[in-house]
Design a protein around this motif. Structure first.
Motif, PDB file in Angstrom:
ATOM      1  N   LYS A  12       1.094   3.031  -3.600  1.00 14.81           N
ATOM      2  CA  LYS A  12       0.486   2.367  -4.756  1.00 14.81           C
ATOM      3  C   LYS A  12       0.490   0.850  -4.587  1.00 14.81           C
ATOM      4  CE  LYS A  12       1.218   5.794  -8.422  1.00 14.81           C
ATOM      5  NZ  LYS A  12       1.893   6.062  -9.723  1.00 14.81           N
ATOM      6  N   LYS A  13       1.580   0.325  -4.038  1.00 15.32           N
ATOM      7  CA  LYS A  13       1.682  -1.119  -3.824  1.00 15.32           C
ATOM      8  C   LYS A  13       0.633  -1.597  -2.820  1.00 15.32           C
ATOM      9  CE  LYS A  13       4.928  -4.756  -2.446  1.00 15.32           C
ATOM     10  NZ  LYS A  13       6.306  -5.041  -1.944  1.00 15.32           N
ATOM     11  N   ILE A  14       0.463  -0.842  -1.733  1.00 15.94           N
ATOM     12  CA  ILE A  14      -0.547  -1.185  -0.725  1.00 15.94           C
ATOM     13  C   ILE A  14      -1.939  -1.152  -1.345  1.00 15.94           C
ATOM     14  CG2 ILE A  14      -1.658  -0.417   1.411  1.00 15.94           C
ATOM     15  CD1 ILE A  14       1.145   0.695   2.233  1.00 15.94           C
ATOM     16  N   THR A  15      -2.202  -0.093  -2.107  1.00 17.18           N
ATOM     17  CA  THR A  15      -3.510   0.059  -2.752  1.00 17.18           C
ATOM     18  C   THR A  15      -3.793  -1.099  -3.702  1.00 17.18           C
ATOM     19  OG1 THR A  15      -3.372   2.475  -2.603  1.00 17.18           O
ATOM     20  CG2 THR A  15      -4.916   1.562  -4.214  1.00 17.18           C
ATOM     21  N   GLU A  55       2.763  -3.106   3.819  1.00 13.36           N
ATOM     22  CA  GLU A  55       3.738  -2.166   4.375  1.00 13.36           C
ATOM     23  C   GLU A  55       3.082  -1.251   5.404  1.00 13.36           C
ATOM     24  OE1 GLU A  55       7.791  -1.042   4.140  1.00 13.36           O
ATOM     25  OE2 GLU A  55       6.869  -2.168   2.503  1.00 13.36           O
ATOM     26  N   ASP A  56       3.828  -0.935   6.462  1.00 16.16           N
ATOM     27  CA  ASP A  56       3.349   0.012   7.472  1.00 16.16           C
ATOM     28  C   ASP A  56       3.598   1.424   6.961  1.00 16.16           C
ATOM     29  OD1 ASP A  56       2.821   1.597   9.695  1.00 16.16           O
ATOM     30  OD2 ASP A  56       3.542   0.085  11.098  1.00 16.16           O
ATOM     31  N   ILE A 101       5.246   7.404  -2.660  1.00 11.39           N
ATOM     32  CA  ILE A 101       4.163   7.123  -3.605  1.00 11.39           C
ATOM     33  C   ILE A 101       4.165   5.665  -4.049  1.00 11.39           C
ATOM     34  CG2 ILE A 101       3.244   7.672  -5.896  1.00 11.39           C
ATOM     35  CD1 ILE A 101       4.315  10.510  -5.522  1.00 11.39           C
ATOM     36  N   PHE A 102       5.345   5.093  -4.234  1.00 10.39           N
ATOM     37  CA  PHE A 102       5.442   3.716  -4.723  1.00 10.39           C
ATOM     38  C   PHE A 102       4.885   2.721  -3.698  1.00 10.39           C
ATOM     39  CE2 PHE A 102       8.837   6.077  -6.890  1.00 10.39           C
ATOM     40  CZ  PHE A 102       8.461   5.849  -8.212  1.00 10.39           C
ATOM     41  N   LYS A 108       8.294   7.094   9.258  1.00 18.92           N
ATOM     42  CA  LYS A 108       7.381   8.155   8.829  1.00 18.92           C
ATOM     43  C   LYS A 108       7.568   8.552   7.365  1.00 18.92           C
ATOM     44  CE  LYS A 108       6.159  10.346  13.216  1.00 18.92           C
ATOM     45  NZ  LYS A 108       6.496   9.216  14.053  1.00 18.92           N
ATOM     46  N   CYS A 109       8.753   8.305   6.820  1.00 21.64           N
ATOM     47  CA  CYS A 109       8.992   8.661   5.418  1.00 21.64           C
ATOM     48  C   CYS A 109       8.101   7.853   4.472  1.00 21.64           C
ATOM     49  CB  CYS A 109      10.463   8.470   5.059  1.00 21.64           C
ATOM     50  SG  CYS A 109      11.067   6.781   5.251  1.00 21.64           S
TER      51      CYS A 109
END
Length: 397
Positions: free
Chosen positions: A92-95, A76-77, A88-89, A82-83
């Motif tokens: 977390k998914k990117i991480t 995800e970008d 947070i979700f 910008k939101c």
């Protein structure tokens, strides 16, 4: 051997027929360098949400070669929209995605500091995975010419870049010394990421004939000096407005036989508006993007290449220009001083000084063409490929 590549600056783009593309700086040759080092190559980039038409994707971007050796991991970008920054979700998914790929990798390549590469670097430390850090630019300078958020975060990312370099097993820099001084690592290689065609003396001969004809036309009062810049058109830090202002200054002195051509991704509406405001719209042309194989013929058509950026690492456009024996004027940022005659370096944003250098260059076309062409030999593909390959293979052991 599984090699993971993470970069937070570039994006995957997708066309209507489902093919993947990347920014023009990632060519097939660049990806092949990495694929030659491993059995499986994983590319992690943020994905642009827009779906491009086939024609636009093919004209603006480079296709990614997809085969059983390459795995593409779009994430995800975090900045568009910008939101996403405060979601947070999604963070977390990117991480989770990046940490998963790092955990299953043998070696990692981290290119530049970003939200994404910061996650990757911390995962490398946690999983005890060796990584090589590719340093391409000066963080504070580039972020200071972005949004308000960019300016606020500039020092944070500057510190992040220094940390990433310090903790890397080794680092590759696009400069010979400029970036190394700012972001040192225990094992360093200076090696530009430019891809040049092999040069030959005919390029210089053609340039000298071009210059001779130009001087003759100028002396006869019928010549036009054509300036050019190849850079993104819709970002302020590339500095094209300073060339436009320099041309306006010369017009005040009665010098109007100057044209300025700009190529690059974007529309350049801001630059067109400025040229109209200054009354020189008939001297300024926005040509837009050109395929890489057409850039060299365009360089052959101009008289002076100008790189007015507020930030660069080692500017590939300058390297390409000097490889065509083109006289060059550049701002005093990054590693520009490593490439050209220091007499033709001007302070960032100083369009008055730039206007005087444009006039001075008219007296030194021949000398600068010869000097630049000789300097370009240092960046020939065979030499850079050899030293880069040796360094990377040592890292991959």
């Amino acid at each position: 051997m599984r090699l993971v590549f993470v970069n937070g600056g570039s994006r995957f783009k997708k066309s209507e027929d489902g093919r993947w593309f990347t920014d023009p700086n990632f060519t097939k040759e660049v990806w092949q360098r990495y694929m030659d080092l491993c059995d499986e190559f994983v590319i992690i980039l943020r994905q642009e949400r827009r779906i491009y038409s086939i024609a636009e994707a093919e004209s603006r971007f480079n296709p990614v070669l997809v085969n059983n050796k390459i795995k593409l991991v779009p994430v995800e970008d975090i900045t568009h929209p910008k939101c996403n920054i405060i979601n947070i979700f999604k963070r977390k998914k990117i991480t989770k995605t990046i940490r998963h790929e790092v955990a299953h990798a043998d070696k990692i390549i981290i290119r530049s500091a970003s939200f994404y590469t910061n996650i990757c670097q911390k995962a490398c430390i946690d999983y005890n995975k060796p990584y090589i850090f590719e340093v391409t630019g000066f963080i504070v300078e580039v972020m200071s010419h972005h949004s308000l958020m960019g300016r606020l975060l500039a020092n944070y990312f500057e510190h992040m870049t220094k940390r990433m370099a310090a903790n890397a097993e080794c680092a590759i820099y696009v400069t010979d010394e400029a970036l190394q001084k700012r972001y040192p690592c225990k094992k360093m290689l200076g090696c530009s990421d430019v891809v040049l065609n092999e040069s030959n003396e005919n390029i210089l001969k053609k340039r000298l004939v071009h210059i001779d004809n130009k001087i003759r036309d100028l002396q006869a009062g019928i010549g036009v000096v054509k300036l050019g810049t190849a850079a993104f058109l819709d970002v302020k830090w590339k500095g094209q407005e300073n060339v436009i202002r320099a041309i306006a200054e010369l017009k005040k002195k009665g010098i109007t036989n100057i044209q300025y051509e700009m190529i690059g991704i974007g529309q350049g509406l801001r630059l067109i508006k400025l040229s109209k405001k200054l009354g020189i719209e008939n001297q300024v042309k926005v040509l837009g993007p050109k395929p890489h194989n057409e850039v060299f013929s365009w360089l052959d058509s101009i008289d002076i290449y100008i790189q007015p950026s507020y930030q660069e690492g080692l500017c590939r456009a300058i390297v390409e220009a000097i490889s065509r024996a083109c006289p060059v004027i550049a701002s005093d940022t990054g590693g520009n001083y490593e490439l050209i005659n220091k007499d033709y370096i001007f302070p960032c944003g100083d369009y008055i000084k730039l206007s005087s250098l444009i006039l001075t260059m008219k007296e030194n076309y021949m000398e600068e063409a010869k000097r630049n062409f000789q300097r370009a030999a240092y960046y020939k593909k065979s030499r850079l490929d050899s030293i880069r390959s040796k360094f990377m293979k040592e890292f991959m052991k």
